[in-house]
Write an enzyme that holds these catalytic residues in place. Structure first.
Site, PDB file in Angstrom:
ATOM      1  N   HIS A   1     -33.816  20.973 -15.932  1.00  0.00           N
ATOM      2  CA  HIS A   1     -35.031  20.089 -16.479  1.00  0.00           C
ATOM      3  C   HIS A   1     -34.607  18.950 -16.414  1.00  0.00           C
ATOM      4  O   HIS A   1     -33.337  18.637 -17.168  1.00  0.00           O
ATOM      5  CB  HIS A   1     -35.121  20.990 -17.805  1.00  0.00           C
ATOM      6  CG  HIS A   1     -35.437  22.084 -17.963  1.00  0.00           C
ATOM      7  ND1 HIS A   1     -36.846  22.481 -18.333  1.00  0.00           N
ATOM      8  CD2 HIS A   1     -34.821  23.389 -17.864  1.00  0.00           C
ATOM      9  CE1 HIS A   1     -37.099  23.816 -18.381  1.00  0.00           C
ATOM     10  NE2 HIS A   1     -35.568  24.530 -18.125  1.00  0.00           N
TER      11      HIS A   1
ATOM     12  N   ASN B   1     -31.015  25.868 -18.333  1.00  0.00           N
ATOM     13  CA  ASN B   1     -30.950  27.088 -19.295  1.00  0.00           C
ATOM     14  C   ASN B   1     -30.388  28.447 -18.215  1.00  0.00           C
ATOM     15  O   ASN B   1     -31.034  28.440 -17.306  1.00  0.00           O
ATOM     16  CB  ASN B   1     -32.374  27.529 -19.750  1.00  0.00           C
ATOM     17  CG  ASN B   1     -32.899  26.479 -20.737  1.00  0.00           C
ATOM     18  OD1 ASN B   1     -32.200  25.882 -21.459  1.00  0.00           O
ATOM     19  ND2 ASN B   1     -34.048  26.217 -20.635  1.00  0.00           N
TER      20      ASN B   1
ATOM     21  N   GLY C   1     -32.044  31.014 -22.791  1.00  0.00           N
ATOM     22  CA  GLY C   1     -33.428  30.624 -22.987  1.00  0.00           C
ATOM     23  C   GLY C   1     -34.145  30.463 -21.537  1.00  0.00           C
ATOM     24  O   GLY C   1     -34.976  30.033 -21.499  1.00  0.00           O
ATOM     25  N   GLN C   2     -33.471  30.997 -20.663  1.00  0.00           N
ATOM     26  CA  GLN C   2     -34.090  31.039 -19.099  1.00  0.00           C
ATOM     27  C   GLN C   2     -35.374  31.821 -19.097  1.00  0.00           C
ATOM     28  O   GLN C   2     -35.168  33.172 -19.511  1.00  0.00           O
ATOM     29  CB  GLN C   2     -32.930  31.444 -18.001  1.00  0.00           C
ATOM     30  CG  GLN C   2     -33.566  31.300 -16.720  1.00  0.00           C
ATOM     31  CD  GLN C   2     -32.629  31.336 -15.650  1.00  0.00           C
ATOM     32  OE1 GLN C   2     -31.234  31.701 -16.148  1.00  0.00           O
ATOM     33  NE2 GLN C   2     -32.840  31.222 -14.533  1.00  0.00           N
ATOM     34  N   SER C   3     -36.424  31.415 -18.754  1.00  0.00           N
ATOM     35  CA  SER C   3     -37.532  32.336 -18.496  1.00  0.00           C
ATOM     36  C   SER C   3     -38.001  32.364 -16.938  1.00  0.00           C
ATOM     37  O   SER C   3     -38.773  33.482 -16.832  1.00  0.00           O
ATOM     38  CB  SER C   3     -38.689  31.738 -19.403  1.00  0.00           C
ATOM     39  OG  SER C   3     -39.126  30.432 -18.927  1.00  0.00           O
TER      40      SER C   3
ATOM     41  N   HIS D   1     -33.185  26.247 -12.096  1.00  0.00           N
ATOM     42  CA  HIS D   1     -33.841  24.802 -11.904  1.00  0.00           C
ATOM     43  C   HIS D   1     -33.155  23.902 -13.127  1.00  0.00           C
ATOM     44  O   HIS D   1     -32.537  24.502 -14.167  1.00  0.00           O
ATOM     45  CB  HIS D   1     -35.364  25.274 -12.477  1.00  0.00           C
ATOM     46  CG  HIS D   1     -35.362  25.943 -13.705  1.00  0.00           C
ATOM     47  ND1 HIS D   1     -35.503  27.291 -13.357  1.00  0.00           N
ATOM     48  CD2 HIS D   1     -35.835  25.706 -15.097  1.00  0.00           C
ATOM     49  CE1 HIS D   1     -35.430  27.893 -14.930  1.00  0.00           C
ATOM     50  NE2 HIS D   1     -35.752  27.116 -15.886  1.00  0.00           N
TER      51      HIS D   1
ATOM     52  N   ASP E   1     -43.160  19.863 -15.362  1.00  0.00           N
ATOM     53  CA  ASP E   1     -43.147  21.215 -15.934  1.00  0.00           C
ATOM     54  C   ASP E   1     -44.679  21.328 -16.323  1.00  0.00           C
ATOM     55  O   ASP E   1     -45.231  20.378 -16.930  1.00  0.00           O
ATOM     56  CB  ASP E   1     -42.129  21.034 -17.145  1.00  0.00           C
ATOM     57  CG  ASP E   1     -42.060  22.656 -17.945  1.00  0.00           C
ATOM     58  OD1 ASP E   1     -40.727  22.911 -17.646  1.00  0.00           O
ATOM     59  OD2 ASP E   1     -42.900  23.043 -18.364  1.00  0.00           O
ATOM     60  N   ILE E   2     -44.952  22.249 -16.329  1.00  0.00           N
ATOM     61  CA  ILE E   2     -46.392  22.746 -16.951  1.00  0.00           C
ATOM     62  C   ILE E   2     -46.526  22.701 -18.507  1.00  0.00           C
ATOM     63  O   ILE E   2     -47.866  22.463 -19.049  1.00  0.00           O
ATOM     64  CB  ILE E   2     -47.053  23.993 -16.309  1.00  0.00           C
ATOM     65  CG1 ILE E   2     -48.659  24.252 -16.279  1.00  0.00           C
ATOM     66  CG2 ILE E   2     -46.339  25.185 -17.256  1.00  0.00           C
ATOM     67  CD1 ILE E   2     -48.758  25.177 -15.622  1.00  0.00           C
TER      68      ILE E   2
HETATM   69  P1  5GP Z   1     -36.655  27.867 -18.370  1.00  0.00           P
HETATM   70  O1  5GP Z   1     -37.260  28.466 -19.717  1.00  0.00           O
HETATM   71  O2  5GP Z   1     -36.480  29.037 -17.404  1.00  0.00           O
HETATM   72  O3  5GP Z   1     -35.481  27.076 -18.494  1.00  0.00           O
HETATM   73  O4  5GP Z   1     -37.869  27.067 -17.737  1.00  0.00           O
HETATM   74  C1  5GP Z   1     -38.885  27.246 -17.164  1.00  0.00           C
HETATM   75  C2  5GP Z   1     -39.799  26.148 -17.165  1.00  0.00           C
HETATM   76  O5  5GP Z   1     -40.815  26.395 -15.927  1.00  0.00           O
HETATM   77  C3  5GP Z   1     -40.639  26.153 -18.397  1.00  0.00           C
HETATM   78  O6  5GP Z   1     -40.373  24.901 -19.055  1.00  0.00           O
HETATM   79  C4  5GP Z   1     -42.174  26.288 -18.190  1.00  0.00           C
HETATM   80  O7  5GP Z   1     -42.912  25.606 -18.788  1.00  0.00           O
HETATM   81  C5  5GP Z   1     -42.153  25.767 -16.734  1.00  0.00           C
HETATM   82  N1  5GP Z   1     -43.158  26.768 -16.026  1.00  0.00           N
HETATM   83  C6  5GP Z   1     -43.398  28.188 -16.001  1.00  0.00           C
HETATM   84  N2  5GP Z   1     -44.496  28.440 -15.077  1.00  0.00           N
HETATM   85  C7  5GP Z   1     -44.710  27.286 -14.439  1.00  0.00           C
HETATM   86  C8  5GP Z   1     -45.651  26.605 -13.369  1.00  0.00           C
HETATM   87  O8  5GP Z   1     -46.417  27.885 -13.098  1.00  0.00           O
HETATM   88  N3  5GP Z   1     -45.542  25.432 -13.253  1.00  0.00           N
HETATM   89  C9  5GP Z   1     -44.868  24.448 -13.722  1.00  0.00           C
HETATM   90  N4  5GP Z   1     -45.193  23.307 -12.955  1.00  0.00           N
HETATM   91  N5  5GP Z   1     -43.909  24.801 -14.688  1.00  0.00           N
HETATM   92  C10 5GP Z   1     -43.785  26.205 -15.005  1.00  0.00           C
END
Ligand code: 5GP
Length: 116
Positions: free
Chosen positions: A104, A89, A95-97, A102, A32-33
């Site tokens: 985690h 998420n 909290g899905q972004s 995916h 994760d970034i």
């Molecule tokens: P969500 O919030 O949808 O459950 O998780 C999305 C995850 O993707 C976040 O933890 C965010 O840091 C990660 N993420 C978003 N953009 C990128 C990217 O370009 N590269 C990587 N490695 N992770 C990303």
């Protein structure tokens, strides 16, 4: 493909870089970034699926393969013995972004419950 494209499609296509830790025909795993733990890896299907809620009965194979990929990642990154957390998420309240399914994989520290 039915769902909208996301940044994860670009990672799958190698159009943007990612620190990939595991890959097979169906799944990809990368760091994760914005890590929330010493180890924070995302495990995704290469096929575009929006989230857990959009999984269909016919998706049982890929759903299982995702969980098996989590196990591979955990063993590879030495989390299997100490333990780790797997989070999916789902949707706005979850909290899905990124709208690409995916999991985690978080480890390397003691997790707390309940999550925020
Ligand atoms: P969500 O919030 O949808 O459950 O998780 C999305 C995850 O993707 C976040 O933890 C965010 O840091 C990660 N993420 C978003 N953009 C990128 C990217 O370009 N590269 C990587 N490695 N992770 C990303």
């Amino acid at each position: 493909m039915s769902e909208a494209s996301t940044i994860f499609d670009k990672i799958i296509a190698r159009e943007i870089p990612a620190d990939i830790v595991y890959e097979n025909d169906d799944c990809l795993a990368f760091h994760d970034i914005q890590p929330q733990a010493p180890v924070h890896v995302l495990v995704i299907p290469k096929r575009r699926i929006e989230n857990v809620a959009s999984l269909q009965d016919g998706d049982s194979e890929i759903a299982g393969k995702l969980l098996l990929a989590v196990g591979h990642v955990a063993r590879q990154l030495n989390l299997a013995e100490t333990g780790y957390r797997v989070v999916a998420n789902c949707g706005a309240d979850g909290g899905q972004s990124v709208d690409h399914l995916h999991l985690h994989v978080l480890g390397g520290r003691q997790m707390k419950w309940p999550p925020g």
